[in-house]
Scaffold this motif. Structure first.
Motif, PDB file in Angstrom:
ATOM      1  N   VAL A 137      -8.212  -1.913   8.539  1.00  0.00           N
ATOM      2  CA  VAL A 137      -7.475  -2.449   9.686  1.00  0.00           C
ATOM      3  C   VAL A 137      -6.674  -1.308  10.320  1.00  0.00           C
ATOM      4  CG1 VAL A 137      -5.834  -4.156  10.527  1.00  0.00           C
ATOM      5  CG2 VAL A 137      -7.259  -4.685   8.525  1.00  0.00           C
ATOM      6  N   PHE A 138      -6.865  -1.119  11.612  1.00  0.00           N
ATOM      7  CA  PHE A 138      -6.097  -0.149  12.385  1.00  0.00           C
ATOM      8  C   PHE A 138      -4.946  -0.877  13.078  1.00  0.00           C
ATOM      9  CE2 PHE A 138     -10.130   1.980  11.964  1.00  0.00           C
ATOM     10  CZ  PHE A 138      -9.828   3.340  11.959  1.00  0.00           C
ATOM     11  N   VAL A 139      -3.743  -0.365  12.917  1.00  0.00           N
ATOM     12  CA  VAL A 139      -2.590  -0.926  13.618  1.00  0.00           C
ATOM     13  C   VAL A 139      -2.444  -0.172  14.932  1.00  0.00           C
ATOM     14  CG1 VAL A 139      -0.131  -1.452  13.538  1.00  0.00           C
ATOM     15  CG2 VAL A 139      -1.504  -1.573  11.443  1.00  0.00           C
ATOM     16  N   SER A 140      -3.030  -0.741  15.963  1.00  0.00           N
ATOM     17  CA  SER A 140      -2.984  -0.131  17.284  1.00  0.00           C
ATOM     18  C   SER A 140      -1.869  -0.784  18.102  1.00  0.00           C
ATOM     19  CB  SER A 140      -4.352  -0.267  17.971  1.00  0.00           C
ATOM     20  OG  SER A 140      -4.372   0.438  19.189  1.00  0.00           O
ATOM     21  N   SER A 141      -2.035  -0.850  19.407  1.00  0.00           N
ATOM     22  CA  SER A 141      -0.960  -1.336  20.268  1.00  0.00           C
ATOM     23  C   SER A 141      -1.522  -1.816  21.585  1.00  0.00           C
ATOM     24  CB  SER A 141       0.051  -0.210  20.514  1.00  0.00           C
ATOM     25  OG  SER A 141       0.941  -0.525  21.553  1.00  0.00           O
ATOM     26  N   GLU A 142      -0.817  -2.755  22.211  1.00  0.00           N
ATOM     27  CA  GLU A 142      -1.199  -3.155  23.556  1.00  0.00           C
ATOM     28  C   GLU A 142      -1.072  -1.979  24.521  1.00  0.00           C
ATOM     29  OE1 GLU A 142       1.167  -3.602  26.155  1.00  0.00           O
ATOM     30  OE2 GLU A 142       2.956  -3.206  24.961  1.00  0.00           O
ATOM     31  N   SER A 143      -0.320  -0.945  24.120  1.00  0.00           N
ATOM     32  CA  SER A 143      -0.202   0.266  24.931  1.00  0.00           C
ATOM     33  C   SER A 143      -1.517   1.036  25.000  1.00  0.00           C
ATOM     34  CB  SER A 143       0.892   1.180  24.368  1.00  0.00           C
ATOM     35  OG  SER A 143       2.156   0.583  24.517  1.00  0.00           O
ATOM     36  N   GLY A 144      -2.444   0.722  24.089  1.00  0.00           N
ATOM     37  CA  GLY A 144      -3.768   1.329  24.145  1.00  0.00           C
ATOM     38  C   GLY A 144      -4.661   0.694  25.191  1.00  0.00           C
ATOM     39  N   VAL A 145      -4.243  -0.462  25.703  1.00  0.00           N
ATOM     40  CA  VAL A 145      -4.984  -1.163  26.757  1.00  0.00           C
ATOM     41  C   VAL A 145      -4.276  -0.997  28.091  1.00  0.00           C
ATOM     42  CG1 VAL A 145      -5.831  -3.410  27.531  1.00  0.00           C
ATOM     43  CG2 VAL A 145      -5.893  -2.826  25.093  1.00  0.00           C
ATOM     44  N   ASP A 146      -2.965  -1.195  28.091  1.00  0.00           N
ATOM     45  CA  ASP A 146      -2.136  -1.038  29.288  1.00  0.00           C
ATOM     46  C   ASP A 146      -1.248   0.183  29.056  1.00  0.00           C
ATOM     47  OD1 ASP A 146      -0.785  -1.405  31.646  1.00  0.00           O
ATOM     48  OD2 ASP A 146       0.447  -3.066  30.919  1.00  0.00           O
ATOM     49  N   GLY A 174     -24.517  -5.910   7.912  1.00  0.00           N
ATOM     50  CA  GLY A 174     -25.136  -6.446   6.705  1.00  0.00           C
ATOM     51  C   GLY A 174     -24.306  -6.309   5.452  1.00  0.00           C
ATOM     52  N   ALA A 175     -23.140  -5.671   5.548  1.00  0.00           N
ATOM     53  CA  ALA A 175     -22.272  -5.506   4.378  1.00  0.00           C
ATOM     54  C   ALA A 175     -21.042  -6.388   4.528  1.00  0.00           C
ATOM     55  CB  ALA A 175     -21.845  -4.049   4.234  1.00  0.00           C
ATOM     56  N   ALA A 176     -20.414  -6.729   3.431  1.00  0.00           N
ATOM     57  CA  ALA A 176     -19.185  -7.523   3.467  1.00  0.00           C
ATOM     58  C   ALA A 176     -17.978  -6.604   3.643  1.00  0.00           C
ATOM     59  CB  ALA A 176     -19.066  -8.361   2.204  1.00  0.00           C
ATOM     60  N   VAL A 177     -18.124  -5.669   4.565  1.00  0.00           N
ATOM     61  CA  VAL A 177     -17.057  -4.730   4.929  1.00  0.00           C
ATOM     62  C   VAL A 177     -16.764  -4.947   6.407  1.00  0.00           C
ATOM     63  CG1 VAL A 177     -16.390  -2.301   5.143  1.00  0.00           C
ATOM     64  CG2 VAL A 177     -17.832  -3.036   3.223  1.00  0.00           C
ATOM     65  N   THR A 178     -15.504  -5.047   6.758  1.00  0.00           N
ATOM     66  CA  THR A 178     -15.130  -5.229   8.156  1.00  0.00           C
ATOM     67  C   THR A 178     -14.123  -4.174   8.586  1.00  0.00           C
ATOM     68  OG1 THR A 178     -13.286  -6.750   7.729  1.00  0.00           O
ATOM     69  CG2 THR A 178     -15.494  -7.728   7.974  1.00  0.00           C
ATOM     70  N   VAL A 179     -14.163  -3.873   9.879  1.00  0.00           N
ATOM     71  CA  VAL A 179     -13.205  -2.928  10.470  1.00  0.00           C
ATOM     72  C   VAL A 179     -12.664  -3.564  11.744  1.00  0.00           C
ATOM     73  CG1 VAL A 179     -12.798  -0.586  11.281  1.00  0.00           C
ATOM     74  CG2 VAL A 179     -14.628  -1.018   9.612  1.00  0.00           C
ATOM     75  N   ASN A 180     -11.371  -3.787  11.773  1.00  0.00           N
ATOM     76  CA  ASN A 180     -10.738  -4.421  12.924  1.00  0.00           C
ATOM     77  C   ASN A 180      -9.443  -3.697  13.289  1.00  0.00           C
ATOM     78  OD1 ASN A 180     -12.394  -6.978  13.406  1.00  0.00           O
ATOM     79  ND2 ASN A 180     -11.936  -7.174  11.221  1.00  0.00           N
ATOM     80  N   SER A 181      -8.943  -4.015  14.462  1.00  0.00           N
ATOM     81  CA  SER A 181      -7.683  -3.454  14.933  1.00  0.00           C
ATOM     82  C   SER A 181      -6.741  -4.580  15.334  1.00  0.00           C
ATOM     83  CB  SER A 181      -7.909  -2.537  16.137  1.00  0.00           C
ATOM     84  OG  SER A 181      -8.732  -1.440  15.801  1.00  0.00           O
ATOM     85  N   VAL A 182      -5.465  -4.303  15.231  1.00  0.00           N
ATOM     86  CA  VAL A 182      -4.431  -5.221  15.702  1.00  0.00           C
ATOM     87  C   VAL A 182      -3.735  -4.584  16.892  1.00  0.00           C
ATOM     88  CG1 VAL A 182      -2.191  -6.246  15.152  1.00  0.00           C
ATOM     89  CG2 VAL A 182      -4.057  -6.376  13.495  1.00  0.00           C
ATOM     90  N   LEU A 183      -3.667  -5.324  17.992  1.00  0.00           N
ATOM     91  CA  LEU A 183      -2.964  -4.858  19.187  1.00  0.00           C
ATOM     92  C   LEU A 183      -1.546  -5.412  19.141  1.00  0.00           C
ATOM     93  CD1 LEU A 183      -5.666  -5.472  21.948  1.00  0.00           C
ATOM     94  CD2 LEU A 183      -4.926  -3.269  21.050  1.00  0.00           C
ATOM     95  N   GLY A 184      -0.644  -4.645  18.551  1.00  0.00           N
ATOM     96  CA  GLY A 184       0.742  -5.075  18.484  1.00  0.00           C
ATOM     97  C   GLY A 184       1.437  -4.904  19.823  1.00  0.00           C
ATOM     98  N   GLY A 185       2.383  -5.784  20.101  1.00  0.00           N
ATOM     99  CA  GLY A 185       3.207  -5.645  21.285  1.00  0.00           C
ATOM    100  C   GLY A 185       4.517  -4.952  20.932  1.00  0.00           C
ATOM    101  N   PRO A 186       5.497  -4.996  21.827  1.00  0.00           N
ATOM    102  CA  PRO A 186       6.794  -4.351  21.560  1.00  0.00           C
ATOM    103  C   PRO A 186       7.422  -4.896  20.278  1.00  0.00           C
ATOM    104  CG  PRO A 186       6.622  -5.005  23.870  1.00  0.00           C
ATOM    105  CD  PRO A 186       5.457  -5.635  23.160  1.00  0.00           C
ATOM    106  N   THR A 187       7.502  -4.067  19.271  1.00  0.00           N
ATOM    107  CA  THR A 187       7.932  -4.488  17.940  1.00  0.00           C
ATOM    108  C   THR A 187       9.213  -3.763  17.547  1.00  0.00           C
ATOM    109  OG1 THR A 187       5.617  -4.843  17.319  1.00  0.00           O
ATOM    110  CG2 THR A 187       7.222  -4.703  15.529  1.00  0.00           C
ATOM    111  N   TYR A 188      10.146  -4.495  16.961  1.00  0.00           N
ATOM    112  CA  TYR A 188      11.423  -3.877  16.595  1.00  0.00           C
ATOM    113  C   TYR A 188      11.314  -3.227  15.216  1.00  0.00           C
ATOM    114  CZ  TYR A 188      16.256  -3.029  17.735  1.00  0.00           C
ATOM    115  OH  TYR A 188      17.427  -2.409  18.112  1.00  0.00           O
ATOM    116  N   SER A 189      10.515  -2.172  15.183  1.00  0.00           N
ATOM    117  CA  SER A 189      10.357  -1.370  13.969  1.00  0.00           C
ATOM    118  C   SER A 189      11.550  -0.434  13.839  1.00  0.00           C
ATOM    119  CB  SER A 189       9.065  -0.565  14.034  1.00  0.00           C
ATOM    120  OG  SER A 189       9.119   0.344  15.126  1.00  0.00           O
ATOM    121  N   ASP A 190      11.612   0.293  12.741  1.00  0.00           N
ATOM    122  CA  ASP A 190      12.724   1.211  12.526  1.00  0.00           C
ATOM    123  C   ASP A 190      12.798   2.274  13.615  1.00  0.00           C
ATOM    124  OD1 ASP A 190      13.761   0.727   9.433  1.00  0.00           O
ATOM    125  OD2 ASP A 190      11.669   0.216   9.727  1.00  0.00           O
TER     126      ASP A 190
END
Length: 263
Positions: A137-146, A174-190
């Motif tokens: 899983v890739f933690v991406s961002s809506e900033s990658g789209v806009d 054909g494998a039980a392996v998946t690759v996905n990304s999450v488009l996070g929005g403005p998040t109050y991270s550290d």
């Protein structure tokens, strides 16, 4: 819902704080053993001890590494064990006018935000395919789209991250392996919290006033507030689980409705 993660092992890059730590905690809470990572060995160890206390009964360890330092990355790739789940979360961000973004800045952002995931997937994905199960899983961002005008280098690196994730998914047919990304929005991270506090101090307003002012400039946000790290972590944990087996090659939005497109 039982996410069926007991007995799985996950490595989460950039997980000594923020979204990464929240993800590690969510995975551990579902029964997965977790390996934390961060630049500062002391902070990694503190995070490991904190998580062990918070979620007893699962194995928690740490592997410090700075993804901007080639020697650190090489050492990490030699030390990291085979895992079932890889969460590519580590990343840099900053507000910077385009004309002030140097070539070195561009290289650094791609080194950390993009090549970190490339190198970890290259190290860990073959084992997942050989064993017949895995999650990336890739933690991406809506900033990658806009792409934000005030941090074009960051947004562009997040676009590249989406491309890497989508391309890797095509290798899993054909494998039980998946690759996905999450488009996070403005998040109050550290990191965002530090930026907000600095801006608030510079403008002589409170932190809450600064947060409201920033979100107020995002006219498309349906949530109307900053996203909390655990809200991103919950989506990542679901995608990392066996119950998300039919989701592959996708960019899942957890953006608070900030993106205005239907898909």
């Amino acid at each position: 819902m039982d996410l069926q993660l007991t007995g799985k092992t996950a490595f989460i890059s950039g997980s000594s704080q923020g979204i990464g730590y929240a993800t590690a905690r969510a995975l551990a809470g579902e029964g997965a053993d977790v390996i934390l990572n961060g630049r500062d060995p002391a902070k990694v160890e503190d995070a490991v001890e904190t998580l062990r206390r918070a979620v007893p009964g699962v194995a928690v360890s740490g592997l410090p590494a700075d993804f901007s330092v080639a020697e650190d990355v090489e050492r990490l790739c030699e030390q990291i064990p085979a895992v079932d789940i890889l969460v590519n979360n580590v990343g840099l961000f900053e507000l910077k006018p385009f004309e002030l973004i140097s070539d070195d800045d561009w290289r650094l952002y791609f080194e950390v935000n993009v090549l970190s995931g490339v190198r970890l997937a290259r190290r860990l994905m073959p084992g997942m395919l050989d064993r017949g199960w895995g999650r990336i899983v890739f933690v991406s961002s809506e900033s990658g789209v806009d792409i934000p005008a005030n941090m074009i280098h960051y947004g562009t690196s997040k676009t590249a991250m989406l491309s890497v994730g989508n391309g890797l998914a095509k290798l899993t047919r054909g494998a039980a392996v998946t690759v996905n990304s999450v488009l996070g929005g403005p998040t109050y991270s550290d990191g965002v919290a530090r930026t907000v506090k600095a801006l608030a101090g510079a403008r002589s307003v409170t932190e809450d006033e600064m947060k409201a002012a920033i979100i107020g400039t995002n006219a498309t946000s349906l949530l109307g507030r900053f996203i909390e790290p655990f809200e991103i972590a919950n989506a990542v944990t679901f995608l990392a689980s066996p119950v998300a087996s039919a989701i592959n090659g996708s960019a899942v939005r957890v953006d608070g409705g900030a993106l205005t497109t239907v898909l």
